[in-house]
Design a protein around this motif. Structure first.
Motif, short mmCIF file in Angstrom:
data_model
loop_
_atom_site.label_atom_id
_atom_site.label_comp_id
_atom_site.label_asym_id
_atom_site.label_seq_id
_atom_site.Cartn_x
_atom_site.Cartn_y
_atom_site.Cartn_z
N PRO A 35 0.80 -1.30 -0.01
CA PRO A 35 -0.04 0.00 -0.12
C PRO A 35 1.05 1.16 -0.03
O PRO A 35 0.32 2.33 -0.49
N GLY A 37 -4.70 5.01 1.58
CA GLY A 37 -4.32 5.17 0.28
C GLY A 37 -4.42 6.33 -0.45
O GLY A 37 -4.73 7.31 -0.07
N THR A 66 -4.66 3.67 -5.23
CA THR A 66 -4.33 2.11 -4.41
C THR A 66 -5.44 1.32 -4.88
O THR A 66 -6.87 1.71 -5.18
#
Length: 250
Positions: free
Chosen positions: A126, A226, A230
């Motif tokens: 991430p 994110g 993402t």
């Protein structure tokens, strides 16, 4: 001046994730200083003094360790990495403010795996593109500055790791942080709560910014936010993978 201060990162809490150099520094110390729960992670050695203290007295702890290090070899422990919202900065500050003699003490910082990297490793990547880390604690900086940094990082497209998200004394900051981020990021932006990562009580939850509930966090939690890029990859019978692509649209 004789003596040495080793500032040791204990990583996320699993003994096998502490580096061999860090373990050797702890074994060689005549005394170890640290926040009580972190100090409890260090294997006991006969004849080694231990000095636990509260988590809100970092400068006092640093000064005590430096006074001892003027005469002997001692260690200071931090959870995660000592340079990430932890004791390495407190020791440097104490040296700058303290007596001239402290500048002659040998100081060695031993890195550890910080919470955001431990949590990211559990999920995939991430933080695979540009990212930043922000502490939500306003003990050492004003809250408006925290909100300004959150908005700037979100607007610039950084993934974010949020440290110190919530506590009994600060129950409202994470909710305010989510509000600031929702003004900039899509509601579908992935959000990850990681509590006690890589310890026996580990709990990880993947949700979205629109649905993120501040009550899911405590001071043992790291929160990763994110970006609009993402991705969450569902996998049958396996935990999902979360990653932020390394390539970005022009």
């Amino acid at each position: 001046m004789s003596g040495r201060l080793d500032i040791v990162g204990l990583g996320p809490g699993r003994e096998g994730l502490v580096t061999p150099e860090a373990s050797a520094a702890l074994a060689a110390a005549a005394a170890i200083y640290g926040y009580g729960p972190y100090l409890a992670r260090v294997p006991w050695r006969e004849g080694q003094a231990r000095h636990p203290s509260d988590n809100r007295v970092e400068l006092d702890r640093a000064r005590a360790a430096l006074e001892a290090a003027a005469q002997d070899r001692v260690a200071m422990v931090s959870g995660g990495d000592p340079g990430v919202f932890a004791m390495a900065a407190a020791v440097c500050e104490a040296v700058e403010q303290g007596p001239q003699a402290w500048r002659g003490i040998e100081i060695v910082v031993h890195p550890g795996i910080t919470a955001m990297l431990a949590l990211a490793a559990r999920l995939g990547a991430p933080l695979g593109h540009d990212f930043c880390a922000i502490s939500l604690s306003d003990n050492l900086k004003p809250w408006p500055l925290v909100e300004k940094r959150l908005a700037a990082a979100a607007g610039a497209g950084f993934a974010m790791a949020l440290y110190n998200p919530i506590s009994r004394a600060r129950p409202w900051q994470l909710g305010r942080a989510f509000g600031a981020l929702r003004a900039v990021l899509p509601a579908a932006t992935p959000v990850i709560f990681g509590r006690a990562v890589m310890r026996a009580e580990e709990h990880i939850e993947i949700t979205t910014l629109g649905a993120a509930d501040p009550a899911r966090a405590d001071m043992a939690t790291c929160v990763i936010i994110g970006t609009a890029e993402t991705r969450v990859i569902a996998r049958p019978a396996l935990p999902p993978l979360v990653y932020t692509p390394r390539s970005m649209p022009a």
